[in-house]
Design a protein around this motif. Structure first.
Motif, short mmCIF file in Angstrom:
data_model
loop_
_atom_site.label_atom_id
_atom_site.label_comp_id
_atom_site.label_asym_id
_atom_site.label_seq_id
_atom_site.Cartn_x
_atom_site.Cartn_y
_atom_site.Cartn_z
N GLU A 1 0.84 -1.19 0.00
CA GLU A 1 0.00 0.00 0.00
C GLU A 1 0.87 1.24 0.00
O GLU A 1 1.78 1.37 0.81
CB GLU A 1 -0.89 -0.01 1.25
CG GLU A 1 -1.77 1.20 1.34
CD GLU A 1 -2.50 1.25 2.67
OE1 GLU A 1 -2.30 0.38 3.52
OE2 GLU A 1 -3.27 2.20 2.84
N PRO B 1 -10.78 -7.84 5.37
CA PRO B 1 -9.67 -7.05 4.86
C PRO B 1 -9.39 -7.36 3.40
O PRO B 1 -9.68 -8.46 2.92
CB PRO B 1 -8.50 -7.45 5.75
CG PRO B 1 -8.89 -8.72 6.41
CD PRO B 1 -10.39 -8.77 6.41
N THR C 1 -12.82 1.00 7.74
CA THR C 1 -11.65 1.50 8.43
C THR C 1 -10.72 2.31 7.53
O THR C 1 -10.40 3.45 7.84
CB THR C 1 -10.85 0.33 9.05
OG1 THR C 1 -11.72 -0.40 9.90
CG2 THR C 1 -9.68 0.84 9.87
N LYS C 2 -10.30 1.73 6.42
CA LYS C 2 -9.29 2.39 5.58
C LYS C 2 -9.38 1.85 4.17
O LYS C 2 -9.44 0.63 3.98
CB LYS C 2 -7.91 2.10 6.17
CG LYS C 2 -6.76 2.72 5.46
CD LYS C 2 -5.49 2.30 6.17
CE LYS C 2 -4.28 2.96 5.58
NZ LYS C 2 -3.06 2.44 6.22
N TRP D 1 -9.90 7.09 5.80
CA TRP D 1 -9.25 6.42 6.92
C TRP D 1 -9.98 6.88 8.17
O TRP D 1 -10.13 8.08 8.41
CB TRP D 1 -7.78 6.78 6.98
CG TRP D 1 -6.94 5.88 7.85
CD1 TRP D 1 -7.35 4.81 8.57
CD2 TRP D 1 -5.54 6.00 8.08
NE1 TRP D 1 -6.30 4.23 9.23
CE2 TRP D 1 -5.15 4.94 8.95
CE3 TRP D 1 -4.56 6.88 7.64
CZ2 TRP D 1 -3.86 4.75 9.38
CZ3 TRP D 1 -3.26 6.67 8.07
CH2 TRP D 1 -2.93 5.62 8.93
N GLU E 1 -11.84 -1.93 0.83
CA GLU E 1 -11.52 -1.89 2.27
C GLU E 1 -10.24 -2.66 2.49
O GLU E 1 -10.14 -3.83 2.13
CB GLU E 1 -12.67 -2.49 3.09
CG GLU E 1 -12.36 -2.66 4.56
CD GLU E 1 -11.99 -1.38 5.29
OE1 GLU E 1 -11.18 -1.47 6.22
OE2 GLU E 1 -12.52 -0.30 4.96
N ASP F 1 -8.49 -2.81 5.66
CA ASP F 1 -8.29 -3.32 7.02
C ASP F 1 -9.40 -4.20 7.56
O ASP F 1 -9.22 -4.87 8.56
CB ASP F 1 -8.07 -2.16 7.99
CG ASP F 1 -6.70 -1.52 7.82
OD1 ASP F 1 -5.87 -2.07 7.08
OD2 ASP F 1 -6.46 -0.46 8.41
#
Length: 174
Positions: free
Chosen positions: A27, A81, A105-106, A120, A146, A148
């Motif tokens: 990432e 995730p 989440t992120k 985030w 997504e 996480d």
């Protein structure tokens, strides 16, 4: 500075030889664009080791983030995730809107194949701007990557932005 990460060998069960496929997602969290760290390299910059041995003959490929309309989806039971999620929503009259992703989440979000940007949960912003020109009367598609896992598949379309979060809320999410 380059750093080596050693991944312990997975346990393989079964009778007979088999291949193990290892997938690594790298990432890009942004770049340093000032000072002595201008050479801010991203990605795998050294050897990849499995149980102390260097892996060779491997392939690097980008995720297709410039056009998410060609992705194939399956039914999801909940947040996981490294997953793409898709949903549709109806708009009567396209207006500037703000997308909140309280259950995620992120990651990255798209509306009608238009990249809205990264989100985030630690902030500072808690919503992404959805321009009216991106929306169309009738059916619209939301795609979310997504990274996480999140806590739920909840999203909200809002009239106003939420551009900050309290510091103590951010710290609790880390």
């Amino acid at each position: 500075p380059d750093a080596a990460v050693t991944i312990p060998a997975p346990t393989v069960t079964g009778s007979g030889p088999g291949e193990i496929e290892l997938e690594i997602l790298v990432e890009n969290m942004g770049r340093v664009n000032f000072g002595p760290h201008m050479l801010d390299r991203k990605g795998i910059s050294g050897s990849v080791l499995l149980d102390g041995r260097e892996l060779t003959d491997w392939t690097i490929f980008p995720l297709p983030l410039d056009d998410v309309s060609q992705l194939r989806f399956e039914t999801a039971s909940g947040p996981q995730p490294l997953s793409f999620f898709r949903s549709t929503f109806h708009v009567t009259s396209p207006l500037d809107t703000f997308l909140a992703l309280p259950g995620f989440t992120k990651g990255v979000a798209w509306v009608n194949n238009f990249n809205l940007g990264r989100y985030w949960s630690i902030g500072p912003q808690q919503t992404l701007y959805v321009p009216a020109a991106v929306l169309r009367e009738g059916g619209n598609e939301l795609v979310v990557l997504e990274l996480d896992g999140g806590s739920s598949l909840e999203v909200e379309l809002r009239d106003t932005p939420q551009l900050e979060t309290k510091l103590e809320e951010s710290c609790a999410l880390l």
